[in-house]
Design a protein around this motif. Structure first.
Motif, short mmCIF file in Angstrom:
data_model
loop_
_atom_site.label_atom_id
_atom_site.label_comp_id
_atom_site.label_asym_id
_atom_site.label_seq_id
_atom_site.Cartn_x
_atom_site.Cartn_y
_atom_site.Cartn_z
N HIS A 99 0.82 -1.22 0.00
CA HIS A 99 0.00 0.00 0.00
C HIS A 99 0.86 1.27 0.00
N THR A 100 2.18 1.12 -0.09
CA THR A 100 3.06 2.28 -0.07
C THR A 100 2.84 3.13 -1.32
N ASN A 101 2.44 4.39 -1.14
CA ASN A 101 2.13 5.24 -2.30
C ASN A 101 3.07 6.44 -2.44
N PHE A 102 4.03 6.60 -1.52
CA PHE A 102 5.01 7.68 -1.70
C PHE A 102 6.32 7.34 -1.01
N VAL A 103 7.41 7.88 -1.58
CA VAL A 103 8.76 7.72 -1.03
C VAL A 103 9.41 9.09 -0.98
N ILE A 104 9.89 9.48 0.21
CA ILE A 104 10.55 10.78 0.38
C ILE A 104 12.04 10.53 0.58
N LEU A 105 12.87 11.26 -0.15
CA LEU A 105 14.32 11.10 -0.05
C LEU A 105 14.94 12.35 0.58
N GLY A 106 15.88 12.12 1.49
CA GLY A 106 16.47 13.22 2.24
C GLY A 106 17.65 13.89 1.55
N LYS A 107 18.10 14.98 2.13
CA LYS A 107 19.16 15.81 1.57
C LYS A 107 20.46 15.03 1.36
N ASP A 108 20.81 14.15 2.29
CA ASP A 108 22.06 13.40 2.20
C ASP A 108 22.09 12.44 1.02
N MET A 109 20.91 12.14 0.46
CA MET A 109 20.86 11.26 -0.72
C MET A 109 21.34 11.98 -1.97
N LEU A 110 21.44 13.31 -1.90
CA LEU A 110 21.81 14.10 -3.07
C LEU A 110 23.30 14.07 -3.37
N ASN A 111 24.08 13.47 -2.48
CA ASN A 111 25.53 13.45 -2.66
C ASN A 111 26.00 12.34 -3.59
N GLU A 112 25.09 11.53 -4.11
CA GLU A 112 25.46 10.40 -4.96
C GLU A 112 24.44 10.23 -6.07
N ASP A 113 24.66 9.24 -6.92
CA ASP A 113 23.71 8.91 -7.98
C ASP A 113 22.48 8.28 -7.34
N VAL A 114 21.38 9.03 -7.33
CA VAL A 114 20.17 8.56 -6.65
C VAL A 114 19.59 7.32 -7.31
N THR A 115 19.74 7.21 -8.63
CA THR A 115 19.16 6.06 -9.33
C THR A 115 19.80 4.74 -8.90
N GLU A 116 21.09 4.79 -8.55
CA GLU A 116 21.76 3.57 -8.06
C GLU A 116 21.20 3.17 -6.69
N SER A 117 20.96 4.15 -5.85
CA SER A 117 20.42 3.86 -4.52
C SER A 117 19.00 3.32 -4.60
N LEU A 118 18.26 3.72 -5.62
CA LEU A 118 16.85 3.32 -5.73
C LEU A 118 16.65 2.08 -6.59
N ASP A 119 17.72 1.36 -6.87
CA ASP A 119 17.63 0.12 -7.65
C ASP A 119 16.65 -0.86 -7.01
N TYR A 120 16.55 -0.82 -5.70
CA TYR A 120 15.66 -1.72 -4.96
C TYR A 120 14.21 -1.62 -5.44
N PHE A 121 13.77 -0.40 -5.76
CA PHE A 121 12.36 -0.19 -6.11
C PHE A 121 12.00 -0.77 -7.48
N ILE A 122 13.00 -1.03 -8.31
CA ILE A 122 12.75 -1.68 -9.59
C ILE A 122 12.64 -3.19 -9.41
N ARG A 123 13.46 -3.73 -8.52
CA ARG A 123 13.50 -5.18 -8.33
C ARG A 123 12.42 -5.69 -7.38
N ASP A 124 12.04 -4.86 -6.42
CA ASP A 124 11.05 -5.31 -5.43
C ASP A 124 9.68 -5.48 -6.09
N LYS A 125 9.03 -6.58 -5.79
CA LYS A 125 7.73 -6.90 -6.41
C LYS A 125 6.55 -6.46 -5.54
N LYS A 139 16.12 16.48 6.38
CA LYS A 139 15.92 15.05 6.63
C LYS A 139 14.52 14.61 6.20
N ALA A 140 14.46 13.52 5.46
CA ALA A 140 13.18 12.99 5.02
C ALA A 140 12.36 12.47 6.20
N SER A 141 13.04 11.94 7.22
CA SER A 141 12.34 11.41 8.40
C SER A 141 11.59 12.51 9.14
#
Length: 425
Positions: A99-125, A139-141
């Motif tokens: 039922h997860t309908n949104f994902v918020i990413l925090g400021k510290d995620m901007l220091n790298e390639d975000v698409t690599e970090s979010l690879d999980y969301f493509i593989r997770d079913k 902070k996203a939290s």
């Protein structure tokens, strides 16, 4: 027939005996589940810190929307999948991530390639890649925890909220799949909204001068909620706590739009002209309010005119002039209305010349804003109008004449045409 009537009571008893354990089992399953409606992802050193917004159905109640309790749980791991796995049973119940309908990413995620970090969301079913993606300026939290002090349906349904906000030109509804695909595409550019929730006092003190270009209904998305203090709040939303997070939270109007190139943070559109300029070119945005300063030299001279655009559209086409690429943008205003004219005298009707000049002023204002958006994004190396991809698709011969995407963007020019078809007054 008589035998059936004779044993009808026995048959009813058997039905109840068979059905009762099943319904009881289903209720137990509901009571042992928490629904994860959104997650926030931060980075601390090498660890991903994931905070889940969970909705716990109250025991014995079929509909959870009216009586659910909202809470937040956090865990961390070196991988995103590991952190989410740790959260699965942290509440002592099974977590339903479907039922997860949104994902918020925090400021510290901007220091790298975000698409690599979010690879999980493509593989997770389980977690859908159609979930809304947003960014937090810090902070996203912290940002996700503020949602408990919005209206209940708003806090757990940010995806629907941003669909509305995008229509009203006050945000961008970008899904996880769209974000990842755009960063891997030919133009390598994606535009994502910042989630910024503030108390009424914070919003008032930080508001800018002028009427702005937000739509008339955009600020209503986060209103009407009552807050709750602590880590959990019931559906009633009552609170006796104090401090910033215990106050009712509302969406900041026209929060910045972040630009990503190839998965990396490139910059943001943050001024009124830059943000509204992008919204005029966004195909999903249909309504917006614009303040125009009249250039008519007689009784309207210098008047501030508030115009409500009710329906608009945009098309983009790439051409080449003397070898240089030109992105041609056509903005069409199908229906608009003058809401207010700030003038020393009351002006009930406009003359024909005043009306014609007002249409010209509106056209020039839109051109100015789109140009501001284009210049800012170009300076940050972002191809927000997908000009490079259009060259690749529709004029491959010219496309191959450029050494790189960066070389193409340096030579890219803008041409904006605005057509106001209807302006009521």
């Amino acid at each position: 027939m008589r035998k059936i009537k004779k044993h009808i009571g026995l048959i009813l008893i058997l039905v109840i005996v068979i059905a009762f354990p099943t319904s009881l089992s289903n209720q137990i399953k509901i009571n042992m589940r928490v629904i994860v409606t959104g997650i926030a992802v931060d980075k601390e050193d090498k660890n991903f810190v994931v905070t889940a917004q969970i909705m716990k159905p109250s025991p014995g109640v079929k509909s959870s929307s009216e009586s659910a309790t909202i809470d937040y749980i956090t865990d961390k791991s070196e991988t995103l999948a590991g952190a989410i796995s740790k959260l699965s049973f942290k509440a002592g119940k099974t977590s339903a991530f479907s039922h997860t309908n949104f994902v918020i990413l925090g400021k510290d995620m901007l220091n790298e390639d975000v698409t690599e970090s979010l690879d999980y969301f493509i593989r997770d079913k389980i977690i859908k890649n159609s979930a809304l993606v947003l960014f937090a300026e810090e902070k996203a939290s912290d940002e996700i925890k503020k949602t408990k002090n919005t209206d209940h349906s708003v806090g757990i349904g940010l995806q629907k909220v941003f669909l509305f906000k995008e229509h009203e030109s006050d945000g961008v509804m970008r899904t996880m799949m769209e974000f990842l695909n755009e960063n891997q595409g030919i133009s390598k550019t994606s535009v994502v909204s910042v989630l910024s929730l503030k108390s009424n006092e914070e919003s008032s003190s930080g508001s800018s001068e002028g009427s702005g270009s937000s739509s008339s209904g955009s600020s209503s998305g986060g209103s009407g909620g009552e807050g709750g203090s602590g880590e959990s709040s019931g559906s009633s939303g009552s609170s006796s706590g104090s401090g910033g997070e215990s106050q009712n939270q509302y969406f900041e109007q026209q929060s910045p739009l972040m630009l990503f190139v190839g998965g990396r943070y490139a910059g943001k559109l943050e001024t009124e002209n830059e943000i509204s300029g992008f919204m005029f070119t966004n195909k999903e945005s249909k309504a917006i309010d614009v303040m125009v300063v009249a250039t008519e030299k007689e009784r309207l001279a210098g008047s501030k005119v508030e115009i409500n655009i009710k329906n608009m559209g945009c098309s983009k086409k790439l051409t080449f002039e003397d070898g240089a690429p030109v992105i041609n943008i056509k903005v069409k205003i199908y229906n608009a209305e003058i809401n207010e004219i700030l003038n020393p005298e009351i002006i009930a009707l406009l003359t024909e010349n005043e009306y014609k000049q007002m249409k010209i002023d509106l056209e020039n204002e839109i051109k100015k804003r789109v140009s501001a958006c284009f210049e800012k994004s170009k300076a940050q190396g972002a191809d927000i109008f997908e000009a490079y991809e259009k060259a690749y698709r529709f004029n491959n011969k010219k496309f191959n004449e450029f050494a790189s995407r960066e070389d193409f963007l340096k030579q890219l020019k803008l041409n904006v045409d605005v057509e106001v078809r209807k302006l009521d007054y």
